[in-house]
Design a protein around this motif. Structure first.
Motif, PDB file in Angstrom:
ATOM      1  N   GLY A 166       0.828  -1.194   0.000  1.00 53.17           N
ATOM      2  CA  GLY A 166       0.000   0.000   0.000  1.00 53.17           C
ATOM      3  C   GLY A 166       0.859   1.240   0.000  1.00 53.17           C
ATOM      4  N   GLY A 167       0.296   2.357  -0.489  1.00 47.32           N
ATOM      5  CA  GLY A 167       1.050   3.593  -0.564  1.00 47.32           C
ATOM      6  C   GLY A 167       1.494   3.866  -1.991  1.00 47.32           C
ATOM      7  N   GLN A 168       2.500   4.696  -2.138  1.00 47.01           N
ATOM      8  CA  GLN A 168       2.963   5.096  -3.464  1.00 47.01           C
ATOM      9  C   GLN A 168       4.477   5.252  -3.439  1.00 47.01           C
ATOM     10  N   VAL A 169       5.150   4.670  -4.436  1.00 40.82           N
ATOM     11  CA  VAL A 169       6.603   4.739  -4.532  1.00 40.82           C
ATOM     12  C   VAL A 169       7.012   4.926  -5.992  1.00 40.82           C
ATOM     13  N   ARG A 170       8.257   5.339  -6.182  1.00 45.02           N
ATOM     14  CA  ARG A 170       8.877   5.316  -7.496  1.00 45.02           C
ATOM     15  C   ARG A 170      10.106   4.424  -7.397  1.00 45.02           C
ATOM     16  N   VAL A 171      10.210   3.471  -8.331  1.00 50.35           N
ATOM     17  CA  VAL A 171      11.300   2.497  -8.324  1.00 50.35           C
ATOM     18  C   VAL A 171      12.227   2.793  -9.491  1.00 50.35           C
ATOM     19  N   HIS A 172      13.532   2.876  -9.207  1.00 50.61           N
ATOM     20  CA  HIS A 172      14.549   3.151 -10.209  1.00 50.61           C
ATOM     21  C   HIS A 172      15.493   1.951 -10.295  1.00 50.61           C
ATOM     22  N   ASP A 173      15.858   1.564 -11.520  1.00 51.88           N
ATOM     23  CA  ASP A 173      16.943   0.618 -11.725  1.00 51.88           C
ATOM     24  C   ASP A 173      17.621   0.962 -13.042  1.00 51.88           C
ATOM     25  N   ALA A 174      18.493   0.078 -13.528  1.00 49.13           N
ATOM     26  CA  ALA A 174      19.259   0.377 -14.732  1.00 49.13           C
ATOM     27  C   ALA A 174      18.375   0.497 -15.977  1.00 49.13           C
ATOM     28  N   GLN A 175      17.156  -0.063 -15.914  1.00 51.56           N
ATOM     29  CA  GLN A 175      16.252  -0.020 -17.055  1.00 51.56           C
ATOM     30  C   GLN A 175      15.398   1.249 -17.095  1.00 51.56           C
ATOM     31  N   GLY A 176      15.407   2.017 -16.010  1.00 52.80           N
ATOM     32  CA  GLY A 176      14.591   3.227 -15.954  1.00 52.80           C
ATOM     33  C   GLY A 176      13.888   3.341 -14.622  1.00 52.80           C
ATOM     34  N   SER A 177      12.722   3.994 -14.628  1.00 54.34           N
ATOM     35  CA  SER A 177      11.975   4.167 -13.387  1.00 54.34           C
ATOM     36  C   SER A 177      10.484   4.032 -13.672  1.00 54.34           C
ATOM     37  N   VAL A 178       9.735   3.687 -12.636  1.00 55.25           N
ATOM     38  CA  VAL A 178       8.291   3.541 -12.752  1.00 55.25           C
ATOM     39  C   VAL A 178       7.655   3.959 -11.434  1.00 55.25           C
ATOM     40  N   GLN A 179       6.531   4.670 -11.514  1.00 47.71           N
ATOM     41  CA  GLN A 179       5.779   5.042 -10.316  1.00 47.71           C
ATOM     42  C   GLN A 179       4.689   4.015 -10.092  1.00 47.71           C
ATOM     43  N   LEU A 180       4.562   3.558  -8.836  1.00 48.86           N
ATOM     44  CA  LEU A 180       3.633   2.483  -8.505  1.00 48.86           C
ATOM     45  C   LEU A 180       2.682   2.909  -7.403  1.00 48.86           C
ATOM     46  N   ASP A 181       1.434   2.524  -7.556  1.00 48.21           N
ATOM     47  CA  ASP A 181       0.454   2.605  -6.492  1.00 48.21           C
ATOM     48  C   ASP A 181       0.230   1.195  -5.970  1.00 48.21           C
ATOM     49  N   GLN A 182      -0.441   1.059  -4.863  1.00 47.85           N
ATOM     50  CA  GLN A 182      -0.526  -0.182  -4.099  1.00 47.85           C
ATOM     51  C   GLN A 182      -0.765  -1.432  -4.943  1.00 47.85           C
ATOM     52  N   CYS A 183      -0.350  -2.558  -4.386  1.00 46.42           N
ATOM     53  CA  CYS A 183      -0.528  -3.895  -4.968  1.00 46.42           C
ATOM     54  C   CYS A 183       0.242  -4.029  -6.272  1.00 46.42           C
ATOM     55  N   ALA A 184       1.558  -4.030  -6.194  1.00 44.57           N
ATOM     56  CA  ALA A 184       2.403  -4.211  -7.366  1.00 44.57           C
ATOM     57  C   ALA A 184       3.635  -5.011  -6.971  1.00 44.57           C
ATOM     58  N   LEU A 185       4.033  -5.944  -7.848  1.00 45.06           N
ATOM     59  CA  LEU A 185       5.213  -6.763  -7.630  1.00 45.06           C
ATOM     60  C   LEU A 185       6.282  -6.352  -8.631  1.00 45.06           C
ATOM     61  N   VAL A 186       7.499  -6.107  -8.143  1.00 42.36           N
ATOM     62  CA  VAL A 186       8.611  -5.677  -8.984  1.00 42.36           C
ATOM     63  C   VAL A 186       9.791  -6.608  -8.752  1.00 42.36           C
ATOM     64  N   ARG A 187      10.450  -7.014  -9.855  1.00 43.76           N
ATOM     65  CA  ARG A 187      11.720  -7.741  -9.772  1.00 43.76           C
ATOM     66  C   ARG A 187      12.777  -6.862 -10.430  1.00 43.76           C
ATOM     67  N   ALA A 188      13.843  -6.559  -9.719  1.00 41.39           N
ATOM     68  CA  ALA A 188      14.869  -5.669 -10.265  1.00 41.39           C
ATOM     69  C   ALA A 188      16.206  -5.986  -9.627  1.00 41.39           C
ATOM     70  N   THR A 189      17.254  -5.467 -10.245  1.00 43.39           N
ATOM     71  CA  THR A 189      18.607  -5.616  -9.726  1.00 43.39           C
ATOM     72  C   THR A 189      19.137  -4.241  -9.341  1.00 43.39           C
ATOM     73  N   THR A 190      19.646  -4.151  -8.108  1.00 45.56           N
ATOM     74  CA  THR A 190      20.156  -2.888  -7.563  1.00 45.56           C
ATOM     75  C   THR A 190      19.124  -1.777  -7.752  1.00 45.56           C
ATOM     76  N   MET A 191      17.992  -1.941  -7.096  1.00 44.90           N
ATOM     77  CA  MET A 191      16.914  -0.954  -7.221  1.00 44.90           C
ATOM     78  C   MET A 191      17.025   0.124  -6.146  1.00 44.90           C
ATOM     79  N   GLN A 192      16.545   1.295  -6.509  1.00 48.69           N
ATOM     80  CA  GLN A 192      16.383   2.389  -5.572  1.00 48.69           C
ATOM     81  C   GLN A 192      14.891   2.719  -5.503  1.00 48.69           C
ATOM     82  N   VAL A 193      14.388   2.878  -4.291  1.00 51.65           N
ATOM     83  CA  VAL A 193      12.959   3.096  -4.082  1.00 51.65           C
ATOM     84  C   VAL A 193      12.773   4.436  -3.377  1.00 51.65           C
ATOM     85  N   GLU A 194      12.009   5.304  -4.005  1.00 53.00           N
ATOM     86  CA  GLU A 194      11.688   6.615  -3.461  1.00 53.00           C
ATOM     87  C   GLU A 194      10.240   6.573  -2.970  1.00 53.00           C
ATOM     88  N   VAL A 195      10.017   6.807  -1.693  1.00 56.57           N
ATOM     89  CA  VAL A 195       8.680   6.728  -1.103  1.00 56.57           C
ATOM     90  C   VAL A 195       7.984   8.076  -1.272  1.00 56.57           C
TER      91      VAL A 195
END
Length: 222
Positions: A166-195
């Motif tokens: 739940g909540g809202q985050v933006r996930v960054h990795d080598a492929q780019g970034s995506v903004q997510l709202d609740q209920c999302a599954l992400v697989r990434a390598t060396t990710m950065q998460v901005e809340v």
């Protein structure tokens, strides 16, 4: 679902479920073979059943979950509480019940055992602003649960799964970034998460390393 449980399967690994997994479900990572986001109707009960060769992590998000069984019988879990059941060689039996008057919500993970361990049980609570390791396997699989605050930043080394409860985050990795709202599954390598707003997060890693958390300074109320 079954027994009054409605659930969406985000992970159903082929190692455990083969061709019987739900459409759209992902394979796991490390020992993780199952991740579901579930609601149980008031009065719902799974009935007493047994588990062997599996470890179960349950995070209650809303409502109540009454746990009965061979481990910590009649434990009542509320919002923010995390229960860990270790099957060991003997396995365990349990029943999960919604004894409340409204639908509850809980996240459940199943993890393969990576060594012969004693059957065990642990219960903890995730408070606001806390990151806590709730499961650590001997061969490296680690699960962290977090109640993150707006403005927090997380850095996760190596390959990892992130489930946004739940909540809202933006996930960054080598492929780019995506903004997510609740209920999302992400697989990434060396990710950065901005809340971007207070959020509930689960991280699963196949290496025993802390998620690096940075928190912006906040003014102290006068």
């Amino acid at each position: 679902g079954f027994a009054g449980v409605r659930e969406r399967h985000y992970v159903m690994d082929q190692r455990s479920f083969g061709d019987y997994r739900s459409d759209g479900a992902s394979d796991g990572l490390g020992a993780l073979v199952y991740l579901a986001d579930a609601h149980m109707r008031p009065g719902g009960s799974t009935g007493r059943h047994s588990h062997r060769q599996i470890n179960i992590v349950t995070w209650v998000i809303g409502g109540q979950l009454l746990h009965q069984g061979t481990l910590a019988d009649n434990t009542r879990l509320g919002p923010g509480e995390v229960q860990v059941q270790i099957a060991g060689e003997r396995g365990f039996e349990h029943n999960e019940i919604n004894a409340g008057e409204q639908f509850n919500r809980f996240i459940q993970l199943w993890l393969l055992p990576d060594e012969e361990r004693e059957t065990g049980y642990n219960n903890s609570a995730i408070s606001r602003g806390e990151m806590r390791c709730v499961f650590r396997g001997a061969q490296g699989t680690r699960v962290d649960a977090c109640h993150a605050l707006n403005g927090d930043r997380h850095v996760v080394a190596g390959e990892a799964l992130l489930y946004l409860v739940g909540g809202q985050v933006r996930v960054h990795d080598a492929q780019g970034s995506v903004q997510l709202d609740q209920c999302a599954l992400v697989r990434a390598t060396t990710m950065q998460v901005e809340v971007l707003e207070d959020a509930l997060l689960l991280y699963v890693q196949q290496q025993d390393s802390d998620v690096l958390v940075t928190r912006q300074a906040r003014a102290t109320p006068q």
